[in-house]
Design an enzyme around this catalytic site. Structure first.
Site, PDB file in Angstrom:
ATOM      1  N   TRP A 102       0.827  -1.219   0.000  1.00 54.16           N
ATOM      2  CA  TRP A 102       0.000   0.000   0.000  1.00 54.16           C
ATOM      3  C   TRP A 102       0.847   1.248   0.000  1.00 54.16           C
ATOM      4  CZ3 TRP A 102      -4.144  -1.088  -2.173  1.00 54.16           C
ATOM      5  CH2 TRP A 102      -4.786  -2.300  -1.935  1.00 54.16           C
ATOM      6  N   ASP A 171      -2.108   6.756   5.947  1.00 53.33           N
ATOM      7  CA  ASP A 171      -3.105   5.789   5.503  1.00 53.33           C
ATOM      8  C   ASP A 171      -3.305   4.813   6.654  1.00 53.33           C
ATOM      9  OD1 ASP A 171      -4.564   3.727   4.396  1.00 53.33           O
ATOM     10  OD2 ASP A 171      -3.174   3.321   2.748  1.00 53.33           O
ATOM     11  N   LYS A 195     -12.139  -2.203   6.111  1.00 54.93           N
ATOM     12  CA  LYS A 195     -11.295  -3.071   6.922  1.00 54.93           C
ATOM     13  C   LYS A 195     -11.787  -3.095   8.372  1.00 54.93           C
ATOM     14  CE  LYS A 195      -8.707  -3.484   3.285  1.00 54.93           C
ATOM     15  NZ  LYS A 195      -7.655  -2.564   2.872  1.00 54.93           N
TER      16      LYS A 195
HETATM   17  C1  LIG Z   1      -7.102  -1.993   1.525  1.00 58.47           C
HETATM   18  C2  LIG Z   1      -6.106  -0.900   1.635  1.00 58.47           C
HETATM   19  C3  LIG Z   1      -6.030   0.133   0.697  1.00 58.47           C
HETATM   20  C4  LIG Z   1      -6.914   0.177  -0.524  1.00 58.47           C
HETATM   21  O1  LIG Z   1      -8.183   0.487  -0.129  1.00 58.47           O
HETATM   22  P1  LIG Z   1      -9.384   0.673  -1.188  1.00 58.47           P
HETATM   23  O2  LIG Z   1     -10.440   1.236  -0.297  1.00 58.47           O
HETATM   24  O3  LIG Z   1      -9.681  -0.678  -1.721  1.00 58.47           O
HETATM   25  O4  LIG Z   1      -8.946   1.621  -2.220  1.00 58.47           O
HETATM   26  C5  LIG Z   1      -5.122   1.134   0.901  1.00 58.47           C
HETATM   27  N1  LIG Z   1      -4.303   1.135   1.965  1.00 58.47           N
HETATM   28  C6  LIG Z   1      -4.333   0.151   2.891  1.00 58.47           C
HETATM   29  C7  LIG Z   1      -3.400   0.206   4.053  1.00 58.47           C
HETATM   30  C8  LIG Z   1      -5.237  -0.890   2.750  1.00 58.47           C
HETATM   31  O5  LIG Z   1      -5.281  -1.867   3.674  1.00 58.47           O
END
Ligand SMILES: *Cc1c(COP(=O)(O)O)cnc(C)c1O
Length: 360
Positions: A102, A171, A195
């Protein structure tokens, strides 16, 4: 109804109580004679749901008054681009801690949009650990440093959130609401909902209000944070179902101890699995640095790929689902997000003990 133990890395399992509330109200919301998803997003019913969700995010995360809470479609992925589009002016640059899949994604999209550089790269460390604050190479003129607080695929987590001389952007998709956010150190914190907070379809963005001045009038409307902020995230039709479901999940988090409760749950549940791995005499192995082990994505290996395949097949026979590691890294991954019942972690631990015993 039989529910399996669902360790899916995203979208996540949700509390049965949340799913049942959605089900009960699906065809007739609050005796309105229609579903919430069939209503106008300008209706008083939806308005209440929308603002309750925003308020819960603000209170649960202790968001300071000088931050806005935004709900935006496009997942965390769209934020990879929106952040540099909105935050980098001509001459600015951003440093990225590239810590895994990511972090690489954020860096790639940042590079497509603005002047960004890798302040640290995990490749030479096999993405098995997070950088220390003083390992970051933060260059002159850096507007912000982007970090990924938990790498969902590699299974590593920043044990401490840094205080740097420049603001950070984080993030937190896969450890959202499992730890306090030290707001002073951040300009923007974001994550996809699917998540830890609800179903897919919406990303949560906490942004320092002063960043939206001057306004990014050169950008298309949907890509401007100031447009979403001024309209309370109702500038266009929002993902009403996702926001409704997230509101119910946030209320569930609130009743279950809030962020402090989730933090403790995550620490205890991940320890159960790591202790088992560490005391298995090498039958199970954790490939990541001990101090940086994720509390939400527990990654481990067995002797070889055949044994891992047997482990997964038999796990499914025990109702333990979605334990296969990401296709890019292999191995096993148990995602233990906020909503996963503790019994599921116990069932997995029991299975791991008996599987190791059976192979001995
Ligand atoms: C799943 C994830 C993403 C991508 O998320 P989307 O909502 O599918 O775009 C980005 N960063 C992290 C840390 C993730 O776990």
């Amino acid at each position: 109804m039989t529910r399996v133990h669902n360790f899916c890395a995203g979208p996540c399992t949700l509390p049965v109580s949340v799913l049942e509330q959605l089900g009960d109200q699906m065809a007739d919301f609050d005796e309105s004679g229609m579903s919430l998803v069939e209503m106008s997003h300008r209706s008083s019913e939806y308005d209440e749901v929308h603002h309750r969700t925003l308020d819960l995010l603000r209170s649960l995360c202790s968001v300071p008054d000088d931050f806005d809470v935004l709900l935006i479609q496009g997942g965390a992925t769209l934020q990879f681009a929106m952040i540099p589009m909105n935050l980098l002016s001509v001459g600015d640059t951003a440093g990225h801690a590239v810590t895994g899949t990511w972090g690489k994604g954020a860096f790639a999209d940042g590079s497509a949009v603005g002047d960004v550089y890798a302040a640290w790269h995990g490749e030479q460390h096999n993405y098995a650990r997070m950088p220390l604050a003083d390992e970051l190479d933060v260059r002159e003129g850096t507007r912000y440093v982007h970090v990924t607080s938990n790498e969902t695929i590699g299974g590593i987590r920043m044990p401490d959130l840094y205080a740097l001389d420049v603001p950070q952007v984080a993030d937190m998709s896969s450890d959202f609401l499992t730890r306090e956010i030290p707001w002073d150190n951040y300009d923007l914190v974001y994550g996809g909902a699917q998540k830890n907070l609800g179903p897919a379809g919406v990303a949560v963005v906490f942004i320092r209000k002063s960043l939206m001045d001057p306004k990014c009038t050169h950008l298309p409307k949907y890509l401007r944070y100031d447009v979403h902020a001024e309209a309370d995230s109702l500038a266009n039709t929002p993902p009403m179902f996702s926001i409704w479901a997230m509101g119910l999940m946030l209320a569930w988090i609130d009743t279950n101890g809030g962020v402090a409760g989730m933090q403790q749950r995550a620490a205890e549940r991940s320890s159960t699995l790591y202790d088992l791995i560490d005391s298995s005499d090498g039958f199970y192995r954790s490939p990541v640095a001990k101090g940086d082990r994720s509390h939400t994505n527990i990654v481990f290996r067995l002797g070889d790929a055949d044994l891992e395949a047997t482990f997964l097949t038999q796990a499914e026979q025990h109702g333990l689902m979605n334990l296969k590691g990401h296709r890019s890294v292999g191995g096993i991954r148990a995602s233990v997000y906020n909503a996963l019942p503790t019994e599921s972690v116990e069932a997995l631990a029991d299975y791991m003990r008996s599987f190791a015993g059976g192979q001995a």
